[in-house]
Write a protein that holds these residues in place. Structure first.
Motif, PDB file in Angstrom:
ATOM      1  N   TYR A 158      -1.677  -6.588  12.906  1.00  0.00           N
ATOM      2  CA  TYR A 158      -0.234  -6.733  12.694  1.00  0.00           C
ATOM      3  C   TYR A 158       0.092  -6.609  11.203  1.00  0.00           C
ATOM      4  CZ  TYR A 158       4.456  -8.841  13.226  1.00  0.00           C
ATOM      5  OH  TYR A 158       5.821  -9.079  13.209  1.00  0.00           O
ATOM      6  N   ARG A 159      -0.582  -7.385  10.385  1.00  0.00           N
ATOM      7  CA  ARG A 159      -0.268  -7.398   8.945  1.00  0.00           C
ATOM      8  C   ARG A 159      -0.626  -6.075   8.276  1.00  0.00           C
ATOM      9  NH1 ARG A 159       1.540 -12.298   7.930  1.00  0.00           N
ATOM     10  NH2 ARG A 159       0.670 -14.147   8.960  1.00  0.00           N
ATOM     11  N   ALA A 160      -1.650  -5.389   8.784  1.00  0.00           N
ATOM     12  CA  ALA A 160      -2.045  -4.101   8.213  1.00  0.00           C
ATOM     13  C   ALA A 160      -1.071  -2.995   8.586  1.00  0.00           C
ATOM     14  CB  ALA A 160      -3.444  -3.734   8.688  1.00  0.00           C
ATOM     15  N   SER A 161      -0.194  -3.265   9.555  1.00  0.00           N
ATOM     16  CA  SER A 161       0.731  -2.242  10.042  1.00  0.00           C
ATOM     17  C   SER A 161       2.057  -2.225   9.320  1.00  0.00           C
ATOM     18  CB  SER A 161       0.973  -2.441  11.553  1.00  0.00           C
ATOM     19  OG  SER A 161      -0.218  -2.248  12.285  1.00  0.00           O
ATOM     20  N   LEU A 162       2.225  -3.085   8.328  1.00  0.00           N
ATOM     21  CA  LEU A 162       3.503  -3.111   7.618  1.00  0.00           C
ATOM     22  C   LEU A 162       3.295  -3.330   6.128  1.00  0.00           C
ATOM     23  CD1 LEU A 162       4.311  -6.314   6.836  1.00  0.00           C
ATOM     24  CD2 LEU A 162       4.700  -6.423   9.284  1.00  0.00           C
ATOM     25  N   ALA A 163       4.287  -2.893   5.373  1.00  0.00           N
ATOM     26  CA  ALA A 163       4.350  -3.166   3.939  1.00  0.00           C
ATOM     27  C   ALA A 163       5.741  -3.688   3.633  1.00  0.00           C
ATOM     28  CB  ALA A 163       4.065  -1.905   3.127  1.00  0.00           C
ATOM     29  N   TYR A 220      -5.584  -3.151   1.766  1.00  0.00           N
ATOM     30  CA  TYR A 220      -5.289  -2.356   2.964  1.00  0.00           C
ATOM     31  C   TYR A 220      -6.424  -1.403   3.331  1.00  0.00           C
ATOM     32  CZ  TYR A 220      -0.389  -3.788   3.399  1.00  0.00           C
ATOM     33  OH  TYR A 220       0.775  -4.500   3.596  1.00  0.00           O
ATOM     34  N   GLY A 221      -7.499  -1.387   2.539  1.00  0.00           N
ATOM     35  CA  GLY A 221      -8.645  -0.542   2.864  1.00  0.00           C
ATOM     36  C   GLY A 221      -8.413   0.935   2.646  1.00  0.00           C
ATOM     37  N   VAL A 222      -7.576   1.297   1.677  1.00  0.00           N
ATOM     38  CA  VAL A 222      -7.323   2.710   1.390  1.00  0.00           C
ATOM     39  C   VAL A 222      -8.508   3.280   0.612  1.00  0.00           C
ATOM     40  CG1 VAL A 222      -5.777   4.364   0.259  1.00  0.00           C
ATOM     41  CG2 VAL A 222      -4.835   2.293   1.317  1.00  0.00           C
ATOM     42  N   PRO A 223      -9.111   4.375   1.045  1.00  0.00           N
ATOM     43  CA  PRO A 223     -10.236   4.975   0.309  1.00  0.00           C
ATOM     44  C   PRO A 223      -9.843   5.332  -1.125  1.00  0.00           C
ATOM     45  CG  PRO A 223     -10.044   5.938   2.502  1.00  0.00           C
ATOM     46  CD  PRO A 223      -8.823   5.099   2.298  1.00  0.00           C
ATOM     47  N   ARG A 224     -10.804   5.215  -2.033  1.00  0.00           N
ATOM     48  CA  ARG A 224     -10.510   5.388  -3.454  1.00  0.00           C
ATOM     49  C   ARG A 224      -9.940   6.774  -3.763  1.00  0.00           C
ATOM     50  NH1 ARG A 224     -11.959   2.778  -8.130  1.00  0.00           N
ATOM     51  NH2 ARG A 224     -11.899   4.048 -10.021  1.00  0.00           N
ATOM     52  N   ASP A 225     -10.527   7.832  -3.199  1.00  0.00           N
ATOM     53  CA  ASP A 225     -10.053   9.176  -3.521  1.00  0.00           C
ATOM     54  C   ASP A 225      -8.641   9.404  -2.987  1.00  0.00           C
ATOM     55  OD1 ASP A 225     -11.034   9.021  -0.913  1.00  0.00           O
ATOM     56  OD2 ASP A 225     -11.577  11.139  -0.844  1.00  0.00           O
ATOM     57  N   VAL A 226      -8.353   8.862  -1.803  1.00  0.00           N
ATOM     58  CA  VAL A 226      -7.010   8.971  -1.240  1.00  0.00           C
ATOM     59  C   VAL A 226      -6.024   8.197  -2.090  1.00  0.00           C
ATOM     60  CG1 VAL A 226      -5.568   8.419   0.758  1.00  0.00           C
ATOM     61  CG2 VAL A 226      -7.884   9.300   1.096  1.00  0.00           C
ATOM     62  N   PHE A 227      -6.440   7.008  -2.509  1.00  0.00           N
ATOM     63  CA  PHE A 227      -5.576   6.167  -3.337  1.00  0.00           C
ATOM     64  C   PHE A 227      -5.230   6.852  -4.648  1.00  0.00           C
ATOM     65  CE2 PHE A 227      -5.770   3.307  -7.035  1.00  0.00           C
ATOM     66  CZ  PHE A 227      -4.562   2.621  -6.863  1.00  0.00           C
ATOM     67  N   GLU A 228      -6.222   7.415  -5.320  1.00  0.00           N
ATOM     68  CA  GLU A 228      -5.979   8.036  -6.619  1.00  0.00           C
ATOM     69  C   GLU A 228      -5.019   9.214  -6.500  1.00  0.00           C
ATOM     70  OE1 GLU A 228      -9.861   8.934  -8.080  1.00  0.00           O
ATOM     71  OE2 GLU A 228     -10.227   6.891  -8.813  1.00  0.00           O
ATOM     72  N   PHE A 244       4.254   2.264  -0.776  1.00  0.00           N
ATOM     73  CA  PHE A 244       4.092   3.650  -0.353  1.00  0.00           C
ATOM     74  C   PHE A 244       2.652   4.144  -0.502  1.00  0.00           C
ATOM     75  CE2 PHE A 244       8.766   3.956  -1.480  1.00  0.00           C
ATOM     76  CZ  PHE A 244       9.176   3.995  -0.153  1.00  0.00           C
ATOM     77  N   ALA A 245       1.877   3.511  -1.355  1.00  0.00           N
ATOM     78  CA  ALA A 245       0.491   3.948  -1.553  1.00  0.00           C
ATOM     79  C   ALA A 245      -0.393   3.635  -0.353  1.00  0.00           C
ATOM     80  CB  ALA A 245      -0.093   3.300  -2.807  1.00  0.00           C
ATOM     81  N   VAL A 246      -0.002   2.645   0.465  1.00  0.00           N
ATOM     82  CA  VAL A 246      -0.880   2.245   1.570  1.00  0.00           C
ATOM     83  C   VAL A 246      -0.502   2.905   2.891  1.00  0.00           C
ATOM     84  CG1 VAL A 246      -1.429   0.071   0.436  1.00  0.00           C
ATOM     85  CG2 VAL A 246       0.463   0.140   2.076  1.00  0.00           C
TER      86      VAL A 246
END
Length: 265
Positions: A76-81, A106-114, A151-153
């Motif tokens: 639930y918590r991972a599904s919203l910002a 939120y477990g965003v991969p580093r390359d995707v995050f950057e 928006f980053a997550v």
């Protein structure tokens, strides 16, 4: 289109026996932006706190992706910002560090995050401020940092409370364009704002709260038809005019409930 967020017969507030919200029902679907509108004290922030799982309903329930926060807390918590009305940042952390912290949670991969940070910094004109500590940022830059974190997550649902406060015209335009783009990608957005003339052009539907009750909801066209039939409002009235017609006086609000309830101002 199935609902992502379902608020069903929600009654709740801060004290048992003294609810702020009364039988609130609405939904938000993937790929749409819903405007949650109302006067100060109407119950918008309380509604958002229940959706976030920060408050437990007295009656009714809130489901995100078919589950309540109690049934599937982590999912639930991972599904919203959530972007609050006032930015909440740590003074000593830089903009980039705030974004890294959020993406890690939120477990965003580093390359995707950057890649996302680079894109968002350009969109919000924050390239030169990524390594500034929060204590040295203007209010508008702090608000942009909160927005960039959300928006980053890339969650399925964004809950944004008064997003335009502190932003300059360029920042507002950038935000509106980006909210439209994430909506087109399938995200759902619940946005609360007093700047009705601006969000009218971007929201697909509206939920009008007054004194903790939903007194109208739907598209602008659906609300126009309802208000024309019940209040004699001109058929071409825009959302701002509809808002004034229904919550401008206690008599309007009382009429929305059939005259059966007397609300205090």
């Amino acid at each position: 289109m199935s609902e992502l967020l379902q608020v069903q017969h929600l009654t709740g507030g801060y004290s048992i026996g003294r609810p702020v919200l009364h039988d609130v029902t609405f939904d938000v679907r993937p790929g749409e932006m819903v405007g949650l509108i109302g006067l100060n004290g109407a119950g918008k922030s309380t509604t958002m706190k229940h959706i976030l799982g920060l408050m437990e309903p007295h009656k009714g329930k809130v489901q995100l992706g078919g589950s309540t926060v109690a049934e599937a807390t982590e999912a639930y918590r991972a599904s919203l910002a959530y972007v609050p009305e006032s930015p909440l940042l740590y003074d000593a952390l830089t903009v980039r560090e705030h974004l890294v912290w959020t993406a890690t949670a939120y477990g965003v991969p580093r390359d995707v995050f950057e890649q996302r940070v680079e894109q968002l910094a350009a969109i919000f004109h924050m390239e030169q401020h990524l390594d500034k500590a929060a204590q040295h940022l203007s209010k508008g830059m702090k608000q942009k940092t909160m927005l960039m974190g959300a928006f980053a997550v890339r969650p399925p649902l964004y809950i944004i409370d008064e997003p335009f406060l502190g932003l300059d015209p360029l920042g507002i335009r950038s935000l509106l364009r980006y909210m439209s783009s994430v909506k087109e990608d399938g995200a759902a957005l619940l946005v609360s704002s007093h700047i009705l003339s601006t969000i009218e052009h971007y929201c697909d539907r509206f939920v009008l709260l007054h004194q903790g009750r939903v007194i109208s909801s739907g598209t602008v066209e659906e609300m126009q038809a309802q208000f024309t039939a019940q209040r004699g409002v001109p058929a071409e009235a825009r959302i701002e005019e509809l808002f004034y017609a229904w919550v401008g006086t206690d008599e309007h609000a009382e009429g929305a409930l059939g005259g059966g309830v007397k609300w205090e101002s």
